[in-house]
Design a protein around this motif. Structure first.
Motif, PDB file in Angstrom:
ATOM      1  N   PRO A 185       0.773  -1.415   0.353  1.00 51.26           N
ATOM      2  CA  PRO A 185      -0.051  -0.207   0.070  1.00 51.26           C
ATOM      3  C   PRO A 185       0.988   1.445  -0.131  1.00 51.26           C
ATOM      4  N   GLU A 186       0.193   2.689   0.360  1.00 48.95           N
ATOM      5  CA  GLU A 186       1.188   3.365   0.488  1.00 48.95           C
ATOM      6  C   GLU A 186       1.871   3.534   1.210  1.00 48.95           C
TER       7      GLU A 186
ATOM      8  N   GLN B 149       1.059   1.474  -4.482  1.00 50.40           N
ATOM      9  CA  GLN B 149      -0.031   1.673  -4.409  1.00 50.40           C
ATOM     10  C   GLN B 149      -0.738   2.921  -4.452  1.00 50.40           C
ATOM     11  N   LEU B 150      -1.162   3.905  -4.304  1.00 54.57           N
ATOM     12  CA  LEU B 150      -1.505   5.507  -3.828  1.00 54.57           C
ATOM     13  C   LEU B 150      -2.871   5.432  -4.569  1.00 54.57           C
ATOM     14  N   PRO B 151      -3.753   6.212  -3.733  1.00 57.37           N
ATOM     15  CA  PRO B 151      -5.134   6.720  -3.732  1.00 57.37           C
ATOM     16  C   PRO B 151      -4.891   7.597  -5.111  1.00 57.37           C
ATOM     17  N   GLY B 152      -5.460   6.369  -6.457  1.00 56.71           N
ATOM     18  CA  GLY B 152      -6.262   7.003  -7.514  1.00 56.71           C
ATOM     19  C   GLY B 152      -5.035   6.569  -7.805  1.00 56.71           C
ATOM     20  N   GLY B 153      -4.009   5.351  -8.298  1.00 57.01           N
ATOM     21  CA  GLY B 153      -3.432   4.981  -8.581  1.00 57.01           C
ATOM     22  C   GLY B 153      -3.444   3.856  -9.538  1.00 57.01           C
ATOM     23  N   ALA B 154      -2.319   3.225  -9.950  1.00 60.87           N
ATOM     24  CA  ALA B 154      -2.836   1.926 -10.235  1.00 60.87           C
ATOM     25  C   ALA B 154      -2.945   0.675  -9.209  1.00 60.87           C
TER      26      ALA B 154
END
Length: 254
Positions: A80-81, A110-115
């Motif tokens: 996650p982020e 993984q970023l908010p709004g990312g892949a």
């Protein structure tokens, strides 16, 4: 040698080169041993040699060209982020272990709004990775479909899953003991004389949350004789703001 290895290493931000004493202190061996390893001399055990090279990696320096080994393969690491400090800690420990065993980690954050996780998985497969480590992935969500993981294992790709569990996936799972953690937290507050103890946790669909609630209920019943504790449990998002909101709700309930 005078203790400087600037000709074989990447410099520190302040321009200073590696010193044998620094590597020796980090790896727990003598400067003479460090010198033998960095110069490719015989007479050093494999374990000691690896300790010196690991120290070099941890200190952020490139290995001398003659000591670089061909990678055993790529291992994907999906996390996650990295704003949450626990995930960089996981990533650092996993990358260190992979490097020590000759593998090259490929970090996917993984970023908010990312892949999303599935997109990263396909990307890693296209890169020809030898395995994938998932940290707090969809395997921790009881509402998510687990066939995304069984498809990987069915094709023979090794995977390891951290912080979660599903009986439908035949793969190694690694998690802290969330139940014990919750029990210890309640025990600590009881020892301090508190009796009305709340629990602020994430969304109820996640495996670690379910386990924490189980441990919390057990401790409240055993230590305080409190069975009806639903009103003392507040769910929130996994974020600083979510924790603040959950704490505010518990304080309002007294």
């Amino acid at each position: 040698m005078d203790g400087e290895l600037t000709h074989t290493s990447r410099s520190r931000p302040d321009g200073a080169g590696i010193r044998l004493a620094d590597i020796a202190a980090q790896s727990g061996v003598s400067e003479a041993t460090v010198s033998r390893v960095l110069n490719g001399k015989p007479g050093v055990s494999q374990g000691t040699r690896q300790a010196v090279l690991t120290a070099l990696d941890l200190m952020g320096y490139e290995r001398p060209q003659r000591l670089r080994q061909r990678s055993n393969g790529l291992i994907g690491l999906v996390t996650p982020e990295l704003d949450n400090p626990i995930f960089p800690a996981f990533a650092q420990a996993i990358e260190k272990a992979l490097t020590q065993h000759g593998y090259t980690p490929v970090l996917c954050t993984q970023l908010p709004g990312g892949a999303p996780e599935d997109e990263f998985t396909e990307l890693l497969i296209d890169r020809g990775v030898n395995g994938i480590v998932f940290v707090s992935g969809l395997h921790a969500d009881t509402t998510a479909k687990m066939d995304r993981y069984t498809r990987l294992t069915d094709r023979g790709l090794p995977i390891v899953l951290l912080d979660g569990y599903s009986a439908h996936i035949e793969a190694p799972f690694i998690s802290p003991d969330d139940r014990a953690a919750a029990r210890l937290a309640v025990q600590h507050l009881v020892d301090l004389g508190h009796e009305r103890i709340g629990l602020a946790v994430g969304p109820r669909r996640f495996v670690p949350v379910i386990r924490k609630i189980e441990g919390y209920r057990q401790a409240m019943a055993q230590l305080l004789g409190a069975d009806g504790v639903d009103e003392l449990i507040s769910h929130s998002l996994f974020s600083v703001e979510g924790g603040q909101a959950a704490a505010a709700q518990l304080l309002e309930r007294g």
